[in-house]
Design a protein around this motif. Sequence first.
Motif, PDB file in Angstrom:
ATOM      1  N   LYS A  77       0.853  -1.198   0.158  1.00  9.38           N
ATOM      2  CA  LYS A  77       0.041   0.121  -0.043  1.00  9.38           C
ATOM      3  C   LYS A  77       0.862   1.258   0.204  1.00  9.38           C
ATOM      4  O   LYS A  77       1.945   1.065   0.312  1.00  9.38           O
ATOM      5  CB  LYS A  77      -0.737   0.048   1.253  1.00  9.38           C
ATOM      6  CG  LYS A  77      -1.662  -1.310   1.423  1.00  9.38           C
ATOM      7  CD  LYS A  77      -2.464  -1.102   2.924  1.00  9.38           C
ATOM      8  CE  LYS A  77      -3.145  -2.508   3.165  1.00  9.38           C
ATOM      9  NZ  LYS A  77      -3.577  -2.580   4.226  1.00  9.38           N
ATOM     10  N   PRO A  78       0.384   2.284  -0.175  1.00 12.11           N
ATOM     11  CA  PRO A  78       1.035   3.831  -0.069  1.00 12.11           C
ATOM     12  C   PRO A  78       1.696   3.931   1.088  1.00 12.11           C
ATOM     13  O   PRO A  78       2.768   4.356   1.271  1.00 12.11           O
ATOM     14  CB  PRO A  78       0.189   4.774  -0.514  1.00 12.11           C
ATOM     15  CG  PRO A  78      -0.930   4.016  -1.435  1.00 12.11           C
ATOM     16  CD  PRO A  78      -1.035   2.753  -0.619  1.00 12.11           C
ATOM     17  N   GLU A  79       1.088   3.494   2.221  1.00 13.43           N
ATOM     18  CA  GLU A  79       1.510   3.761   3.545  1.00 13.43           C
ATOM     19  C   GLU A  79       2.705   2.678   3.882  1.00 13.43           C
ATOM     20  O   GLU A  79       3.397   2.950   4.692  1.00 13.43           O
ATOM     21  CB  GLU A  79       0.330   3.299   4.577  1.00 13.43           C
ATOM     22  CG  GLU A  79      -0.700   4.140   4.657  1.00 13.43           C
ATOM     23  CD  GLU A  79      -1.711   3.756   3.576  1.00 13.43           C
ATOM     24  OE1 GLU A  79      -2.497   4.709   3.099  1.00 13.43           O
ATOM     25  OE2 GLU A  79      -1.684   2.452   2.919  1.00 13.43           O
ATOM     26  N   ALA A 115      -4.414  -3.001  -4.592  1.00 18.75           N
ATOM     27  CA  ALA A 115      -4.245  -1.663  -4.729  1.00 18.75           C
ATOM     28  C   ALA A 115      -3.855  -1.136  -6.042  1.00 18.75           C
ATOM     29  O   ALA A 115      -3.994   0.175  -6.521  1.00 18.75           O
ATOM     30  CB  ALA A 115      -2.758  -1.159  -3.814  1.00 18.75           C
ATOM     31  N   LYS A 168       0.330   6.607  -5.981  1.00 17.30           N
ATOM     32  CA  LYS A 168       0.831   6.761  -4.626  1.00 17.30           C
ATOM     33  C   LYS A 168       1.941   5.721  -4.353  1.00 17.30           C
ATOM     34  O   LYS A 168       3.214   6.282  -3.704  1.00 17.30           O
ATOM     35  CB  LYS A 168      -0.115   6.805  -3.552  1.00 17.30           C
ATOM     36  CG  LYS A 168      -0.897   8.155  -3.668  1.00 17.30           C
ATOM     37  CD  LYS A 168      -1.986   8.317  -2.761  1.00 17.30           C
ATOM     38  CE  LYS A 168      -2.948   9.315  -2.798  1.00 17.30           C
ATOM     39  NZ  LYS A 168      -4.124   9.234  -1.937  1.00 17.30           N
ATOM     40  N   ASP A 220      -6.957   0.896  -8.288  1.00 16.98           N
ATOM     41  CA  ASP A 220      -7.373   2.268  -8.125  1.00 16.98           C
ATOM     42  C   ASP A 220      -6.065   2.922  -8.564  1.00 16.98           C
ATOM     43  O   ASP A 220      -5.183   2.954  -7.851  1.00 16.98           O
ATOM     44  CB  ASP A 220      -7.558   2.518  -6.700  1.00 16.98           C
ATOM     45  CG  ASP A 220      -8.045   3.982  -6.596  1.00 16.98           C
ATOM     46  OD1 ASP A 220      -7.969   4.610  -7.273  1.00 16.98           O
ATOM     47  OD2 ASP A 220      -7.655   4.314  -5.286  1.00 16.98           O
ATOM     48  N   GLU A 230      -5.229   6.113  -8.516  1.00 18.42           N
ATOM     49  CA  GLU A 230      -4.537   7.180  -7.572  1.00 18.42           C
ATOM     50  C   GLU A 230      -3.671   6.371  -6.506  1.00 18.42           C
ATOM     51  O   GLU A 230      -2.630   6.861  -6.161  1.00 18.42           O
ATOM     52  CB  GLU A 230      -5.617   7.815  -6.846  1.00 18.42           C
ATOM     53  CG  GLU A 230      -6.240   8.768  -7.725  1.00 18.42           C
ATOM     54  CD  GLU A 230      -7.382   9.413  -7.315  1.00 18.42           C
ATOM     55  OE1 GLU A 230      -7.392  10.019  -6.083  1.00 18.42           O
ATOM     56  OE2 GLU A 230      -8.212  10.198  -8.016  1.00 18.42           O
ATOM     57  N   THR A 231      -4.165   5.156  -6.068  1.00 15.40           N
ATOM     58  CA  THR A 231      -3.405   4.467  -5.177  1.00 15.40           C
ATOM     59  C   THR A 231      -1.989   3.850  -5.669  1.00 15.40           C
ATOM     60  O   THR A 231      -1.289   3.991  -5.260  1.00 15.40           O
ATOM     61  CB  THR A 231      -4.251   3.194  -4.530  1.00 15.40           C
ATOM     62  OG1 THR A 231      -5.461   4.011  -3.857  1.00 15.40           O
ATOM     63  CG2 THR A 231      -3.635   2.279  -3.366  1.00 15.40           C
TER      64      THR A 231
END
Length: 105
Positions: free
Chosen positions: A58-60, A79, A88, A82, A84-85
């Motif tokens: 994930k971006p995180e 992920a 990121k 999407d 945008e995700t």
Amino acid sequence: MARESLPQSDGPFLLAYEPVWAIGSGRAASVGEISAMHDALRNLAGPQTPLLYGGSVKPENAGALAEIRNVDGFLVGGASLDPETFIKIAAQLNEAERNCERASV
């Protein structure tokens, strides 16, 4: 896992790893778990085989996961659905690469 389970051809290949319990769970393995598995995979597959991690990237967490020794890339699952995700995640990887380049100068 045995060497016999890897492709026997002379052509290049890559190897992706995702813990079974991480599939669809939204949970990534710990840095220690990923590091230990990718070290074992590196010993098995050799230095030229790209090793991808695929458990709930994930971006995180992408930047931190990219810093783990023997993680050469990611197999992004949900992920990636999407845009945008996914962008990121790519941005986190670009930042991790820039940090690595700065550290090696």
